[in-house]
Design an enzyme around this catalytic site. Structure first.
Site, short mmCIF file in Angstrom:
data_model
loop_
_atom_site.label_atom_id
_atom_site.label_comp_id
_atom_site.label_asym_id
_atom_site.label_seq_id
_atom_site.Cartn_x
_atom_site.Cartn_y
_atom_site.Cartn_z
CE LYS A 190 -3.91 -2.28 2.19
NZ LYS A 190 -4.51 -2.78 3.42
CD GLN A 220 -3.64 -4.43 6.60
OE1 GLN A 220 -3.44 -3.49 5.83
NE2 GLN A 220 -4.35 -5.50 6.25
CG ASP A 223 -10.07 -0.22 4.83
OD1 ASP A 223 -9.91 -0.50 3.63
OD2 ASP A 223 -9.39 -0.69 5.76
#
Ligand code: NDP
Length: 305
Positions: A54, A98, A121
């Site tokens: 990422k 994460q 997200d």
């Protein structure tokens, strides 16, 4: 194989190029650099790989990447304090924590402490509610990637029968909401669904997000249907030989049996190289979108739901 291959690798490269172009314009016209902060707690090897990838792709797209690596025993109070700082930081437009988090941390509490406008997200309860009511939201990256591929292939999805196999908050449910938003007739199937093969046979679009290797065979697929395989499963591949430690080599497969599905479907995504690469591309797209919204600027076309 009769199906057309939907090449997620090539498509995600196009999305990343579009993102990079938009970033260049934001810098030139507004002196703005979109920034993505990624928080990793602990040393889960798979999470470390994702976070590295990422960060690399964020920088390649011309954006600022802020990585925060915390010890596995970080307290909830310390993690929430970091999120507060990132929420308040004007250089950070997107925040991603994460998952999975170590067991002592409350995932819902942590995710819901992210500013919804920076929740790239799309897991914050406000974004889930906005998506569910058809309002502008941050959309979870994997289903957004699937939607982009479907729109690119079909043009309009209006009136098509779609079956989503899997009802997780991360993939299945938001995928179903997005397809509904594009006027598909949507069925969500799960482990209690009766006669799954018959349900799937009705579908013009099948999205499989189950996590069971090659569960969907070709004879479940309606001829000409589009198959989007979200599953990522590692299985033994004795035909590839053995590793140095003597264990059998492995390979990745999806939730659909590729060869038999590809013989019937009109289009299909491969695993690997299908949905997978779209997820990070959509994370970058969401970060640019968040930056534009934060500054009241026009959102990049084709990069949102
Ligand atoms: P979850 O385990 O959270 O959800 C799986 C879903 O599949 C559940 O709703 C479950 O039903 C359903 N299911 C399980 N067994 C069956 C069955 N026999 N028949 C029908 N439905 C069944 O998984 P995720 O949604 O997080 O992920 C799904 C897959 O997608 C995984 O392989 C994951 O690795 C992959 N993935 C890929 C991503 C990418 O970037 N390409 C990103 C995220 C996930 P029930 O609710 O009834 O238990």
């Amino acid at each position: 194989m009769t199906a057309q291959l939907i090449d997620g690798k090539a498509f995600s490269a196009r999305i990343r190029a579009q993102v990079a172009e938009h970033v260049t314009r934001l810098k030139a016209d507004h002196d703005l650099t979109p920034g993505l902060a990624v928080v990793l707690v602990g040393e889960d090897p798979a999470s470390q790989v994702y976070v590295r990838s990422k960060g690399k792709q964020t920088v390649e797209a011309g954006m600022a990447s802020f990585e925060h690596k915390l010890e596995a025993d970080t307290s909830e109070a310390d993690l929430l304090a970091l999120i507060d700082r990132l929420n308040a930081d004007p250089e950070v437009h997107g925040i991603l924590v994460q998952l999975p988090l170590p067991k002592h941390l409350n995932e819902d509490l942590v995710i819901n402490s992210i500013d919804p406008a920076k929740d790239v997200d799309g897991f914050h309860i406000s974004n889930v509610g906005l998506l569910g009511t058809g309002q502008k939201s941050m959309v979870p990256c994997t289903p957004l990637g699937c939607l982009m591929m479907l729109r690119d292939f079909h043009g309009s999805l209006s009136g098509l029968d779609a079956v989503v196999i899997g009802r997780s908050n991360i993939v299945g449910k938001p995928m179903a909401q997005l397809l509904l938003g594009d006027s598909c007739t949507v069925t969500i199937a799960h482990s209690r669904t009766r006669d799954l093969p018959e349900v799937v046979r009705r579908a013009d679009i099948v999205v499989a997000a189950v996590g069971r290797p090659e569960m969907v065979p070709g004879d479940w697929i309606k001829p000409g249907a589009t198959v989007i395989d979200v599953g990522i499963n590692r299985i033994d591949a004795p035909e590839k030989g053995v590793k140095e430690d003597g264990s059998v080599k492995t390979r990745l497969v999806g939730d659909c049996h590729f060869d038999s599905c590809a013989a019937v479907a009109g289009a299909i995504t491969p695993v690997p190289g299908g949905v997978g690469p779209m997820t990070i591309a959509c994370l970058l797209a969401n970060t640019v979108t968040a930056c534009c919204r934060a500054h009241g600027l026009a959102e990049p076309e084709g990069l949102t739901a």
